[in-house]
Design a protein around this motif. Structure first.
Motif, PDB file in Angstrom:
ATOM      1  N   LYS A   1      -2.654  13.437  -7.230  1.00 15.82           N
ATOM      2  CA  LYS A   1      -2.727  13.953  -5.947  1.00 15.82           C
ATOM      3  C   LYS A   1      -3.500  12.738  -5.235  1.00 15.82           C
ATOM      4  CE  LYS A   1      -3.546  17.387  -2.770  1.00 15.82           C
ATOM      5  NZ  LYS A   1      -4.626  16.852  -1.989  1.00 15.82           N
ATOM      6  N   VAL A   2      -4.639  12.341  -6.083  1.00 11.58           N
ATOM      7  CA  VAL A   2      -5.923  11.274  -5.389  1.00 11.58           C
ATOM      8  C   VAL A   2      -4.764   9.948  -5.369  1.00 11.58           C
ATOM      9  CG1 VAL A   2      -7.903  10.215  -5.675  1.00 11.58           C
ATOM     10  CG2 VAL A   2      -7.678  12.714  -6.076  1.00 11.58           C
ATOM     11  N   LEU A   3      -4.446   9.702  -6.340  1.00 15.76           N
ATOM     12  CA  LEU A   3      -3.556   8.485  -6.361  1.00 15.76           C
ATOM     13  C   LEU A   3      -2.516   8.284  -4.984  1.00 15.76           C
ATOM     14  CD1 LEU A   3      -2.859   7.437  -9.939  1.00 15.76           C
ATOM     15  CD2 LEU A   3      -4.094   6.227  -8.245  1.00 15.76           C
ATOM     16  N   GLY A   4      -1.750   9.415  -5.008  1.00 15.14           N
ATOM     17  CA  GLY A   4      -0.866   9.590  -3.860  1.00 15.14           C
ATOM     18  C   GLY A   4      -1.575   9.420  -2.535  1.00 15.14           C
ATOM     19  N   GLU A   5      -2.877   9.813  -2.514  1.00 15.85           N
ATOM     20  CA  GLU A   5      -3.339   9.660  -1.197  1.00 15.85           C
ATOM     21  C   GLU A   5      -4.130   8.304  -0.733  1.00 15.85           C
ATOM     22  OE1 GLU A   5      -6.125  12.825  -1.474  1.00 15.85           O
ATOM     23  OE2 GLU A   5      -4.884  14.440  -0.799  1.00 15.85           O
ATOM     24  N   GLY A   6      -3.914   7.360  -1.806  1.00 14.68           N
ATOM     25  CA  GLY A   6      -4.233   5.818  -1.950  1.00 14.68           C
ATOM     26  C   GLY A   6      -5.851   5.966  -2.033  1.00 14.68           C
ATOM     27  N   LYS A   7      -6.368   7.036  -2.765  1.00 14.75           N
ATOM     28  CA  LYS A   7      -8.007   6.774  -3.155  1.00 14.75           C
ATOM     29  C   LYS A   7      -7.895   6.388  -4.529  1.00 14.75           C
ATOM     30  CE  LYS A   7      -8.780  10.594   0.141  1.00 14.75           C
ATOM     31  NZ  LYS A   7      -9.074  12.036   0.166  1.00 14.75           N
ATOM     32  N   ALA A   8      -7.563   5.187  -4.668  1.00 17.10           N
ATOM     33  CA  ALA A   8      -7.520   4.533  -5.990  1.00 17.10           C
ATOM     34  C   ALA A   8      -9.091   4.344  -6.962  1.00 17.10           C
ATOM     35  CB  ALA A   8      -6.995   2.958  -5.938  1.00 17.10           C
TER      36      ALA A   8
ATOM     37  N   THR B   1       0.835  -1.323   0.125  1.00 15.65           N
ATOM     38  CA  THR B   1       0.010   0.040   0.000  1.00 15.65           C
ATOM     39  C   THR B   1       0.858   1.196   0.015  1.00 15.65           C
ATOM     40  OG1 THR B   1      -1.697  -1.315   1.285  1.00 15.65           O
ATOM     41  CG2 THR B   1      -1.787   1.409   1.301  1.00 15.65           C
ATOM     42  N   ARG B   2       1.891   1.371   0.894  1.00 16.33           N
ATOM     43  CA  ARG B   2       2.861   2.122   0.966  1.00 16.33           C
ATOM     44  C   ARG B   2       3.577   2.534  -0.257  1.00 16.33           C
ATOM     45  NH1 ARG B   2       6.975   1.358   5.051  1.00 16.33           N
ATOM     46  NH2 ARG B   2       7.621   3.399   4.252  1.00 16.33           N
ATOM     47  N   ILE B   3       3.968   1.390  -0.994  1.00 11.73           N
ATOM     48  CA  ILE B   3       4.869   1.674  -2.184  1.00 11.73           C
ATOM     49  C   ILE B   3       4.158   2.165  -3.430  1.00 11.73           C
ATOM     50  CG2 ILE B   3       4.985  -0.714  -2.961  1.00 11.73           C
ATOM     51  CD1 ILE B   3       8.167  -0.517  -3.487  1.00 11.73           C
TER      52      ILE B   3
ATOM     53  N   ALA C   1       3.098   5.704  -3.195  1.00  7.25           N
ATOM     54  CA  ALA C   1       4.348   6.345  -3.172  1.00  7.25           C
ATOM     55  C   ALA C   1       4.806   6.726  -4.573  1.00  7.25           C
ATOM     56  CB  ALA C   1       5.739   6.099  -2.438  1.00  7.25           C
ATOM     57  N   ALA C   2       4.699   5.466  -5.228  1.00 10.30           N
ATOM     58  CA  ALA C   2       4.995   5.469  -6.793  1.00 10.30           C
ATOM     59  C   ALA C   2       4.144   6.373  -7.636  1.00 10.30           C
ATOM     60  CB  ALA C   2       5.140   4.347  -7.324  1.00 10.30           C
ATOM     61  N   SER C   3       2.642   6.139  -7.295  1.00 10.02           N
ATOM     62  CA  SER C   3       1.788   6.784  -8.309  1.00 10.02           C
ATOM     63  C   SER C   3       1.913   8.418  -7.940  1.00 10.02           C
ATOM     64  CB  SER C   3       0.378   6.457  -7.838  1.00 10.02           C
ATOM     65  OG  SER C   3       0.085   6.595  -6.597  1.00 10.02           O
ATOM     66  N   PHE C   4       2.139   8.727  -6.572  1.00  9.91           N
ATOM     67  CA  PHE C   4       2.140  10.001  -6.423  1.00  9.91           C
ATOM     68  C   PHE C   4       3.286  10.788  -7.066  1.00  9.91           C
ATOM     69  CE2 PHE C   4       3.335  13.999  -3.543  1.00  9.91           C
ATOM     70  CZ  PHE C   4       2.130  14.505  -3.783  1.00  9.91           C
ATOM     71  N   SER C   5       4.617  10.190  -7.278  1.00 10.01           N
ATOM     72  CA  SER C   5       5.699  10.372  -7.830  1.00 10.01           C
ATOM     73  C   SER C   5       5.688  11.044  -9.197  1.00 10.01           C
ATOM     74  CB  SER C   5       6.993   9.526  -7.733  1.00 10.01           C
ATOM     75  OG  SER C   5       6.701   8.542  -8.423  1.00 10.01           O
ATOM     76  N   LEU C   6       4.675  10.207  -9.664  1.00  8.70           N
ATOM     77  CA  LEU C   6       4.337  10.478 -11.274  1.00  8.70           C
ATOM     78  C   LEU C   6       3.545  11.901 -11.297  1.00  8.70           C
ATOM     79  CD1 LEU C   6       2.880   7.139 -12.267  1.00  8.70           C
ATOM     80  CD2 LEU C   6       5.232   8.105 -12.615  1.00  8.70           C
ATOM     81  N   ALA C   7       3.401  12.785 -10.625  1.00  7.84           N
ATOM     82  CA  ALA C   7       2.960  14.003 -10.899  1.00  7.84           C
ATOM     83  C   ALA C   7       3.701  14.867 -11.688  1.00  7.84           C
ATOM     84  CB  ALA C   7       2.846  14.885  -9.238  1.00  7.84           C
ATOM     85  N   ALA C   8       5.044  14.632 -11.545  1.00  8.23           N
ATOM     86  CA  ALA C   8       5.713  15.470 -12.708  1.00  8.23           C
ATOM     87  C   ALA C   8       5.282  15.098 -14.124  1.00  8.23           C
ATOM     88  CB  ALA C   8       7.302  15.030 -12.702  1.00  8.23           C
ATOM     89  N   LEU C   9       4.956  13.952 -14.388  1.00  6.34           N
ATOM     90  CA  LEU C   9       4.591  13.857 -15.846  1.00  6.34           C
ATOM     91  C   LEU C   9       3.341  14.419 -16.351  1.00  6.34           C
ATOM     92  CD1 LEU C   9       4.511   9.548 -15.539  1.00  6.34           C
ATOM     93  CD2 LEU C   9       6.024  10.997 -17.016  1.00  6.34           C
ATOM     94  N   THR C  10       2.752  14.980 -15.471  1.00  5.84           N
ATOM     95  CA  THR C  10       1.457  15.763 -15.953  1.00  5.84           C
ATOM     96  C   THR C  10       1.838  16.880 -16.868  1.00  5.84           C
ATOM     97  OG1 THR C  10       1.328  17.317 -13.824  1.00  5.84           O
ATOM     98  CG2 THR C  10       0.060  15.221 -13.976  1.00  5.84           C
ATOM     99  N   THR C  11       3.166  17.223 -16.943  1.00  3.71           N
ATOM    100  CA  THR C  11       3.525  18.278 -17.946  1.00  3.71           C
ATOM    101  C   THR C  11       3.204  17.689 -19.285  1.00  3.71           C
ATOM    102  OG1 THR C  11       5.131  19.055 -16.504  1.00  3.71           O
ATOM    103  CG2 THR C  11       5.558  19.627 -18.826  1.00  3.71           C
TER     104      THR C  11
ATOM    105  N   GLN D   1      -3.887  -0.761  -7.733  1.00  4.68           N
ATOM    106  CA  GLN D   1      -4.277  -0.537  -6.230  1.00  4.68           C
ATOM    107  C   GLN D   1      -5.408  -1.300  -5.930  1.00  4.68           C
ATOM    108  OE1 GLN D   1      -3.459   3.366  -4.768  1.00  4.68           O
ATOM    109  NE2 GLN D   1      -1.947   3.674  -6.421  1.00  4.68           N
ATOM    110  N   THR D   2      -6.341  -1.324  -6.757  1.00  5.56           N
ATOM    111  CA  THR D   2      -7.895  -1.946  -6.501  1.00  5.56           C
ATOM    112  C   THR D   2      -7.793  -3.453  -6.758  1.00  5.56           C
ATOM    113  OG1 THR D   2      -8.481  -1.209  -8.481  1.00  5.56           O
ATOM    114  CG2 THR D   2      -8.954   0.325  -6.715  1.00  5.56           C
TER     115      THR D   2
END
Length: 253
Positions: free
Chosen positions: A53-60, A8-10, A13-23, A87-88
């Motif tokens: 952000k939602v993914l990073g909060e674990g709200k898949a 759950t943690r990993i 963390a991995a999904s939230f790190s992808l926020a930079a891809l949104t460019t 995640q689901t």
């Protein structure tokens, strides 16, 4: 810490790190058949940042709902959908989507996703294969290198796992999962003093350290039984102390 909690943690963390891809958003065909990412519109970028952000909060489940509402069919959006499906526990759908993304501009991260998906299903050899490719495609991505180190460690390949985890930490000294796993590797290979020193260097709490020790398959220890030792001065941006990266830090075969 249970394996379910760890993943759950990993995954978060991995999904939230992808926020930079949104460019980036759209895939543009190249001569070699692969796609390069082109810049996303401001509207799409805002939507993707919110989904990350939602993914990073674990709200898949919420992330899937937002993806449905956004109606974005870009490599980054599909990658986020694959992460949410993973995640689901919708493993088959996630795997199919990752496979479709291998030749796109997010191919390296799709290989990472396939590796994590395989490890979650205890397909260790498959996981190692996918994450090895991901690490070659994204050699300076701390999380990819850390994930690769983790599956190597779980497979019992301790020396290459050590190399990958140290690389992940040097690339990003705030990669707490890589630090966690490096400490666990020290416990797994009988280097309790090194584990203790690493915990001190990276401000790991006593409670967290006890959890890592239990996850390593060792009994909890009493505080007054802990052995402390000193090392040299620290150096580098990641504040790794002298000796940690030296030949003295070796795994026990």
């Amino acid at each position: 810490m249970s394996k379910k909690r760890y993943w759950t943690r990993i995954l978060c963390a991995a999904s939230f790190s992808l926020a930079a891809l949104t460019t980036f958003a759209d895939g543009k065909e190249q001569k070699d058949g692969k796609q390069s990412c082109t810049a996303a519109s401001q509207e799409n970028r805002t939507q993707l940042e919110m989904i990350a952000k939602v993914l990073g909060e674990g709200k898949a489940y919420a992330a899937l709902a937002f993806l449905d509402a956004a109606k974005l069919d870009t490599p980054v959006a599909r990658l986020y959908r694959a992460h949410a499906l993973r995640q689901t526990a919708q493993f088959e759908q996630a795997g199919d989507l990752y496979q479709q993304l291998l030749a796109t501009c997010v191919g390296g991260l799709a290989y990472q996703g396939l590796g994590l998906l395989a490890e979650m299903q205890e397909q260790h050899d498959t996981a190692i294969g996918f994450l090895k490719v991901a690490s070659r495609m994204l050699p300076v991505d701390s999380k990819v290198r850390g994930d690769y180190g983790y599956v190597l460690m779980m497979h019992g390949d301790h020396q290459p796992a050590l190399s990958e985890l140290l690389t992940a930490i040097e690339l990003d000294g705030s990669n707490r999962l890589a630090i966690h796993n490096l400490i666990m590797l020290m416990y797994k290979t009988g280097q309790d003093e090194r584990a203790t020193q690493l915990a001190s260097d990276f401000n790991i709490t006593e409670q967290h350290l006890q959890g890592i020790r239990r996850e390593s398959g060792l009994p909890a220890f009493k505080i007054n039984q802990r052995q402390q030792f000193s090392s040299g001065s620290c150096y580098g941006n990641t504040q790794l102390c002298t000796g940690i990266l030296s030949p003295q830090l070796e795994v026990v075969q």
